[in-house]
Design an enzyme around this catalytic site. Structure first.
Site, PDB file in Angstrom:
ATOM      1  N   SER A   1     -38.501  33.824 -59.739  1.00  0.00           N
ATOM      2  CA  SER A   1     -37.499  32.757 -59.798  1.00  0.00           C
ATOM      3  C   SER A   1     -36.318  33.104 -58.900  1.00  0.00           C
ATOM      4  O   SER A   1     -36.298  34.145 -58.255  1.00  0.00           O
ATOM      5  CB  SER A   1     -37.027  32.569 -61.234  1.00  0.00           C
ATOM      6  OG  SER A   1     -36.173  33.632 -61.598  1.00  0.00           O
ATOM      7  N   LYS A   2     -35.357  32.219 -58.883  1.00  0.00           N
ATOM      8  CA  LYS A   2     -34.194  32.403 -57.992  1.00  0.00           C
ATOM      9  C   LYS A   2     -33.523  33.749 -58.206  1.00  0.00           C
ATOM     10  O   LYS A   2     -32.918  34.304 -57.309  1.00  0.00           O
ATOM     11  CB  LYS A   2     -33.137  31.304 -58.203  1.00  0.00           C
ATOM     12  CG  LYS A   2     -33.665  29.895 -58.251  1.00  0.00           C
ATOM     13  CD  LYS A   2     -33.892  29.446 -59.697  1.00  0.00           C
ATOM     14  CE  LYS A   2     -35.287  28.866 -59.836  1.00  0.00           C
ATOM     15  NZ  LYS A   2     -35.888  28.999 -61.163  1.00  0.00           N
ATOM     16  N   ARG A   3     -33.624  34.238 -59.441  1.00  0.00           N
ATOM     17  CA  ARG A   3     -33.005  35.534 -59.751  1.00  0.00           C
ATOM     18  C   ARG A   3     -33.517  36.635 -58.823  1.00  0.00           C
ATOM     19  O   ARG A   3     -32.856  37.636 -58.602  1.00  0.00           O
ATOM     20  CB  ARG A   3     -33.314  35.943 -61.195  1.00  0.00           C
ATOM     21  CG  ARG A   3     -32.679  35.055 -62.240  1.00  0.00           C
ATOM     22  CD  ARG A   3     -32.972  35.576 -63.635  1.00  0.00           C
ATOM     23  NE  ARG A   3     -34.388  35.493 -63.992  1.00  0.00           N
ATOM     24  CZ  ARG A   3     -35.176  36.531 -64.143  1.00  0.00           C
ATOM     25  NH1 ARG A   3     -34.720  37.745 -64.002  1.00  0.00           N
ATOM     26  NH2 ARG A   3     -36.438  36.374 -64.475  1.00  0.00           N
TER      27      ARG A   3
END
Length: 469
Positions: free
Chosen positions: A241-243
């Site tokens: 994910s963006k993390r």
RNA sequence: GGUCCCAUCGUCUAGUGGUUAGGACGCUGGCCUCUCACGCCGGAAACCGGGGUUCAAGUCCCCGUGGGACUACCA
């Protein structure tokens, strides 16, 4: 002799965001499988979630596919434009008694689910409306009457045989109260009608597969082959994910990655051909097979992608590389009108750039009219004791006939020799004078690219700087 | 909780019963050298655990353990 069926694969993203790394790999595998088998690759946009689907997302996904070189043979089809077909199939199932109307409210369902979970039972639909023989009402949904005995077997091309007890599967909703089909239903109808022979998708769908098989059977359709590819994880082994950094395909384009690098990286996530690391598109089409796709999830490794990008920058045909980097140069405000000059700049920098953006950054000195000197470098090399060397270079340069890599090196070496010093003490001051930096391409290459005139001009400016100090 | 999937260096992976367990990224020592890279040579680094099966198991089976997915009127 059995008839040979055309292989048809599809990529069916929902337009609720950009094309991300995981989706791109799924698309790539589908594309490769169809290309390898000389079949067809179909693009279908699953936009039945009216709330979350946007046209920008569709546009962005198409752009990203195009950038990666994943061209489609049919489509893009839009699922939302096919609801009439889906509805008629719902109707058919209801008439045949294979589906029924349900008037349980979301709130009731949620309540029951919570209670079941709390009491340690499985939170599956309890069949309240199953045999009530209800008809359509304002907020009714349609549920599929799922068999509660038996076993459904998925013969997965990647994972092998997977068995599900039918009583684990509940009566899923196939048409929502807003009249739109749900995913599991629409996907079956569309795949069947589009004659998809191989459904290749993320393994987050394995648990959906038995329900879909049951639907295929209820509808009287042939069941396609399934291949579930493992997920791509972040460094902490959770879903990417963006993390974990950039996950959008187009973000990599912006960061100066070449599509070949991303494709090469993506394909090696879960697929291998012996020890080979570098694959051209044609090689991939030639070699790809689902049998060689691994079963376990893979962690996305930005470092290796960067290495591949560097590799492709190094190996690209120069004209192509120039073409790719040109917009990045323009964006940096560089004048790219002189083809010969740009060709030289790119040649000088290609072995020391990991991305196109990287290349643009280190190319700045070629384009600036006034250099700013790196402070430490200037202190170290733009000193009076080197001024004489620089002066010699400037003086004698105009007379140098052999202005080539070898000619320049000989020239600089002879100056070093005559001044009883090492080449290093000529090259380093020269580097600062010509590039403003302590790190640059070979000084001979820089001189060729810049041209005699600019070289002399920059040396004179450096000499002035030394005097002024 | 239930169902399902997965498990070789830190990471991506090769390996389909007999290998000094190979390659790549990253890390690291050296060479090359006008700097930085590139390139070349070398190094450290792995079969999750326990039981079987077998003359022989990273490879087959079972049980653990760990991770992941799904469990929506999202896809």
């Amino acid at each position: 002799m059995s008839e040979i069926k055309e292989i048809r694969t599809r990529f069916a993203p929902s337009p609720t965001g950009f094309l991300h790394i995981g989706g791109a790999r799924t698309a790539l595998f589908n594309w490769l499988y169809s290309r390898h088998n000389k079949g067809k690759f179909i693009l279908r946009i699953e936009d039945t979630d009216q709330m979350r689907s946007t046209e920008e997302s569709t546009r962005a996904i198409l752009d990203a596919m195009t950038w990666l070189g994943l061209n489609w043979d049919e489509g893009p089809f839009f699922q939302a434009q096919r609801v009439d077909i889906h509805r008629s199939m719902v109707e058919k199932l209801v008439e045949e008694g294979k589906a029924y109307f349900c008037t349980c409210t979301p709130e009731e369902l949620e309540e029951k689910r919570k209670r079941a979970l709390a009491e340690g039972r499985k939170p599956k639909y309890d069949g309240t409306c199953r045999d009530k023989n209800l008809s359509r009402t304002k907020n009714s949904v349609v549920r599929f009457r799922s068999p509660d005995v038996g076993v459904t077997i998925v013969h997965d091309l990647i994972k092998g045989k997977i068995a599900f007890e039918n009583d684990e599967l509940d009566d899923l909703i196939i048409e929502r109260s807003d009249g739109y089909p749900t995913y599991n239903f629409a996907v079956v109808i569309d795949d069947a009608l589009m004659k998809i022979t191989h459904v290749i998708r993320g393994d987050d769908h394995v648990n959906n597969t038995p329900r879909q098989i049951l639907l295929y059977e209820a509808l009287g359709y042939d069941i396609p082959e399934f291949g579930h590819v493992p997920m791509i994880l972040g460094a902490d082994k959770t879903r990417l994910s963006k993390r974990h950094g950039a996950t959008s395909v187009m973000a990599y384009k912006e960061m100066g990655y070449l599509p070949e690098a991303l494709v090469n990286y993506l394909v090696r996530l879960g697929w291998a051909h012996g020890d080979q690391e570098i694959f051209s598109m044609n090689a991939l089409i030639d070699l790809f097979s689902l049998a060689a796709v691994g079963k376990s999830a893979a962690v996305f490794n930005p470092d290796k992608l960067l290495w591949l990008n560097q590799h492709y920058i190094k190996e690209y045909p120069r004209e192509k590389l120039v073409e790719e980097v040109n917009p990045v140069f323009v964006k940096s405000g560089y004048d790219t009108s002189n083809d010969d000059f740009i060709n030289h700049v790119v040649s000088d920098l290609r072995t020391r750039s990991k991305t196109l953006v990287d290349m643009a950054q280190s190319a700045d000195f070629y384009f600036k009219s006034e250099l700013e000197y790196d402070q430490e470098g200037a202190e170290k090399f733009l000193r009076p004791e080197f001024a004489g060397h620089l002066k010699k270079v400037a003086e004698k340069l105009s007379g140098l006939q052999d202005y080539t890599k070898q000619g320049i090196e000989d020239f600089l070496r002879s100056i070093a020799e005559k001044n009883n010093t090492k080449l290093k003490f000529i090259a380093q001051p020269l580097r600062i004078a010509l590039t403003g930096k302590t790190v640059s391409p070979g000084i001979d290459d820089v001189m060729i690219t810049l041209g005699k005139e600019k070289v002399i001009e920059r040396i004179e400016r450096a000499l002035a700087y030394i005097d002024y100090k």
